[in-house]
Design a protein around this motif. Sequence first.
Motif, PDB file in Angstrom:
ATOM      1  N   SER A  11       0.837  -1.198   0.000  1.00  0.00           N
ATOM      2  CA  SER A  11       0.000   0.000   0.000  1.00  0.00           C
ATOM      3  C   SER A  11       0.872   1.247   0.000  1.00  0.00           C
ATOM      4  O   SER A  11       1.826   1.347   0.765  1.00  0.00           O
ATOM      5  CB  SER A  11      -0.895   0.012   1.253  1.00  0.00           C
ATOM      6  OG  SER A  11      -1.581   1.242   1.360  1.00  0.00           O
ATOM      7  N   GLU A  12       0.501   2.219  -0.859  1.00  0.00           N
ATOM      8  CA  GLU A  12       1.274   3.456  -0.917  1.00  0.00           C
ATOM      9  C   GLU A  12       0.375   4.697  -0.832  1.00  0.00           C
ATOM     10  O   GLU A  12       0.794   5.806  -1.156  1.00  0.00           O
ATOM     11  CB  GLU A  12       2.107   3.514  -2.191  1.00  0.00           C
ATOM     12  CG  GLU A  12       1.305   3.504  -3.478  1.00  0.00           C
ATOM     13  CD  GLU A  12       2.148   3.832  -4.705  1.00  0.00           C
ATOM     14  OE1 GLU A  12       2.277   5.020  -5.002  1.00  0.00           O
ATOM     15  OE2 GLU A  12       2.674   2.889  -5.337  1.00  0.00           O
ATOM     16  N   ILE A  13      -0.846   4.533  -0.349  1.00  0.00           N
ATOM     17  CA  ILE A  13      -1.787   5.660  -0.358  1.00  0.00           C
ATOM     18  C   ILE A  13      -1.440   6.718   0.684  1.00  0.00           C
ATOM     19  O   ILE A  13      -1.964   7.828   0.640  1.00  0.00           O
ATOM     20  CB  ILE A  13      -3.248   5.199  -0.152  1.00  0.00           C
ATOM     21  CG1 ILE A  13      -3.403   4.377   1.143  1.00  0.00           C
ATOM     22  CG2 ILE A  13      -3.729   4.410  -1.355  1.00  0.00           C
ATOM     23  CD1 ILE A  13      -4.838   4.027   1.462  1.00  0.00           C
ATOM     24  N   GLY A  14      -0.529   6.408   1.609  1.00  0.00           N
ATOM     25  CA  GLY A  14      -0.128   7.398   2.602  1.00  0.00           C
ATOM     26  C   GLY A  14       1.035   8.261   2.158  1.00  0.00           C
ATOM     27  O   GLY A  14       1.401   9.212   2.855  1.00  0.00           O
ATOM     28  N   ALA A  15       1.630   7.953   1.008  1.00  0.00           N
ATOM     29  CA  ALA A  15       2.831   8.656   0.549  1.00  0.00           C
ATOM     30  C   ALA A  15       2.479   9.760  -0.440  1.00  0.00           C
ATOM     31  O   ALA A  15       1.407   9.763  -1.044  1.00  0.00           O
ATOM     32  CB  ALA A  15       3.806   7.673  -0.081  1.00  0.00           C
ATOM     33  N   LYS A  64      -4.907  13.044   3.529  1.00  0.00           N
ATOM     34  CA  LYS A  64      -5.201  12.510   2.206  1.00  0.00           C
ATOM     35  C   LYS A  64      -5.447  11.002   2.251  1.00  0.00           C
ATOM     36  O   LYS A  64      -4.653  10.255   2.794  1.00  0.00           O
ATOM     37  CB  LYS A  64      -4.049  12.826   1.254  1.00  0.00           C
ATOM     38  CG  LYS A  64      -3.844  14.328   1.022  1.00  0.00           C
ATOM     39  CD  LYS A  64      -2.603  14.596   0.185  1.00  0.00           C
ATOM     40  CE  LYS A  64      -2.394  16.089  -0.015  1.00  0.00           C
ATOM     41  NZ  LYS A  64      -1.123  16.384  -0.733  1.00  0.00           N
ATOM     42  N   ARG A  65      -6.595  10.624   1.696  1.00  0.00           N
ATOM     43  CA  ARG A  65      -6.978   9.204   1.590  1.00  0.00           C
ATOM     44  C   ARG A  65      -7.069   8.537   2.964  1.00  0.00           C
ATOM     45  O   ARG A  65      -6.766   7.346   3.110  1.00  0.00           O
ATOM     46  CB  ARG A  65      -6.008   8.445   0.673  1.00  0.00           C
ATOM     47  CG  ARG A  65      -5.836   9.117  -0.690  1.00  0.00           C
ATOM     48  CD  ARG A  65      -4.820   8.415  -1.579  1.00  0.00           C
ATOM     49  NE  ARG A  65      -4.560   9.233  -2.760  1.00  0.00           N
ATOM     50  CZ  ARG A  65      -3.594  10.154  -2.837  1.00  0.00           C
ATOM     51  NH1 ARG A  65      -2.755  10.330  -1.813  1.00  0.00           N
ATOM     52  NH2 ARG A  65      -3.433  10.870  -3.917  1.00  0.00           N
ATOM     53  N   ILE A  66      -7.491   9.280   3.966  1.00  0.00           N
ATOM     54  CA  ILE A  66      -7.509   8.744   5.330  1.00  0.00           C
ATOM     55  C   ILE A  66      -8.495   7.588   5.465  1.00  0.00           C
ATOM     56  O   ILE A  66      -8.261   6.663   6.248  1.00  0.00           O
ATOM     57  CB  ILE A  66      -7.795   9.857   6.373  1.00  0.00           C
ATOM     58  CG1 ILE A  66      -7.533   9.323   7.796  1.00  0.00           C
ATOM     59  CG2 ILE A  66      -9.202  10.432   6.219  1.00  0.00           C
ATOM     60  CD1 ILE A  66      -7.532  10.395   8.872  1.00  0.00           C
ATOM     61  N   LYS A  67      -9.574   7.604   4.699  1.00  0.00           N
ATOM     62  CA  LYS A  67     -10.527   6.485   4.786  1.00  0.00           C
ATOM     63  C   LYS A  67      -9.868   5.190   4.326  1.00  0.00           C
ATOM     64  O   LYS A  67     -10.083   4.126   4.919  1.00  0.00           O
ATOM     65  CB  LYS A  67     -11.776   6.791   3.951  1.00  0.00           C
ATOM     66  CG  LYS A  67     -12.630   7.924   4.513  1.00  0.00           C
ATOM     67  CD  LYS A  67     -13.839   8.186   3.630  1.00  0.00           C
ATOM     68  CE  LYS A  67     -14.661   9.352   4.157  1.00  0.00           C
ATOM     69  NZ  LYS A  67     -15.804   9.671   3.264  1.00  0.00           N
ATOM     70  N   GLY A  68      -9.064   5.291   3.276  1.00  0.00           N
ATOM     71  CA  GLY A  68      -8.341   4.107   2.813  1.00  0.00           C
ATOM     72  C   GLY A  68      -7.269   3.679   3.795  1.00  0.00           C
ATOM     73  O   GLY A  68      -7.061   2.478   4.018  1.00  0.00           O
ATOM     74  N   VAL A  69      -6.573   4.643   4.381  1.00  0.00           N
ATOM     75  CA  VAL A  69      -5.551   4.318   5.388  1.00  0.00           C
ATOM     76  C   VAL A  69      -6.195   3.643   6.591  1.00  0.00           C
ATOM     77  O   VAL A  69      -5.644   2.689   7.151  1.00  0.00           O
ATOM     78  CB  VAL A  69      -4.768   5.582   5.809  1.00  0.00           C
ATOM     79  CG1 VAL A  69      -3.845   5.275   6.988  1.00  0.00           C
ATOM     80  CG2 VAL A  69      -3.965   6.124   4.633  1.00  0.00           C
ATOM     81  N   HIS A  97       5.182   4.352   4.959  1.00  0.00           N
ATOM     82  CA  HIS A  97       5.301   4.213   6.412  1.00  0.00           C
ATOM     83  C   HIS A  97       3.986   4.400   7.166  1.00  0.00           C
ATOM     84  O   HIS A  97       3.915   4.106   8.362  1.00  0.00           O
ATOM     85  CB  HIS A  97       6.360   5.186   6.945  1.00  0.00           C
ATOM     86  CG  HIS A  97       7.167   4.634   8.064  1.00  0.00           C
ATOM     87  ND1 HIS A  97       8.338   5.206   8.511  1.00  0.00           N
ATOM     88  CD2 HIS A  97       6.987   3.539   8.848  1.00  0.00           C
ATOM     89  CE1 HIS A  97       8.833   4.499   9.517  1.00  0.00           C
ATOM     90  NE2 HIS A  97       8.028   3.483   9.735  1.00  0.00           N
ATOM     91  N   SER A  98       2.938   4.875   6.492  1.00  0.00           N
ATOM     92  CA  SER A  98       1.652   4.981   7.192  1.00  0.00           C
ATOM     93  C   SER A  98       1.181   3.613   7.668  1.00  0.00           C
ATOM     94  O   SER A  98       0.493   3.495   8.688  1.00  0.00           O
ATOM     95  CB  SER A  98       0.583   5.609   6.288  1.00  0.00           C
ATOM     96  OG  SER A  98       0.221   4.751   5.222  1.00  0.00           O
ATOM     97  N   ASN A  99       1.584   2.562   6.960  1.00  0.00           N
ATOM     98  CA  ASN A  99       1.147   1.205   7.306  1.00  0.00           C
ATOM     99  C   ASN A  99       1.599   0.766   8.686  1.00  0.00           C
ATOM    100  O   ASN A  99       0.991  -0.114   9.297  1.00  0.00           O
ATOM    101  CB  ASN A  99       1.659   0.223   6.252  1.00  0.00           C
ATOM    102  CG  ASN A  99       1.112   0.515   4.870  1.00  0.00           C
ATOM    103  OD1 ASN A  99      -0.095   0.486   4.653  1.00  0.00           O
ATOM    104  ND2 ASN A  99       1.989   0.809   3.922  1.00  0.00           N
TER     105      ASN A  99
END
Length: 315
Positions: A11-15, A64-69, A97-99
Amino acid sequence: MKNIKIIEVPSEIGAGTRGASLGIEAIKIASLDFMSSFFIHFPSEKIPHENKLLYEPIESPYAKRIKGVLQMYEKISKAVQDSTRQGFFPVVISGDHSNSGGTIAGIKAAKPASKLGVIWIDAHSDLHTPYTTPSGNLHGMPLAAALAEDNLESAVHELDDETIDCWNRLKNVGNVSPKVLPEDVVFIALRDYEKEERALIEKYGIRVISVKEVRNKGVENVFKSVNRYLSDCTDIYVSFDVDSLDSSISKGTGTPVGNGLREREAEDLVSKLMQNRKVCCLEITEVNPTLDKENLMAEIAFNILQRSVNVLMMS
């Protein structure tokens, strides 16, 4: 001998920079280039990602994209929790690194009574919140989420109700909040952070071990110092972001920073930390092969991973 399980989180949605979702496969390719059979020796689990959100409009500019995170936190948390309860040592290889917030949630869900120590090897402190973030990228916030910290004293943004609700839910994944206390966090190689994050580090007196200290004292002495500092902890999670390495070698990551660790220093450090029997989980994150040449970053990450796991297998 520890039973290792590899948990893959592409997953890269936090970057803020694209490509970290490819890091896991790049590390696997590096292992093949080294003619290693590492990845066939251990059971593995691949966590479904939410990278489709990269093609959708951003709802909250400050998260950004917090629902997905949030969805990723819940998926990762369950995988880490289940693996731990089944007697495995989870080795997490993640995109951004959000993961790691989900990893920490999973450890606490599996061991709710534990006093969890965190060794954060990273150029960045990842202590921003939606109230303070300069970018809105969630990979700059996982440690703040684990600490259940809003940092309202340093707030520069006003949030809408939906973002506040999602952030509060993120902090509470696993129904434990906070999951970590500031006095149980150690930063290593930290050197690039904003004044809002500095305010938290100074407020709580969080332990910071610089690259210079690692170099001057040596890995063995740093290892002993960290063990003493976290001696009250019952479990320890080690998170290794490849941007802890110097930018001359960490080109294959989204946020390279100068004056970092050398390759051998990082390899010696992480593998040494694995000798502490309290360490219950290792995460390696932020390899981005789209920014690299000749897959160098992934090769370095694989060397660190393989040596660390070999130490775990012998401990």
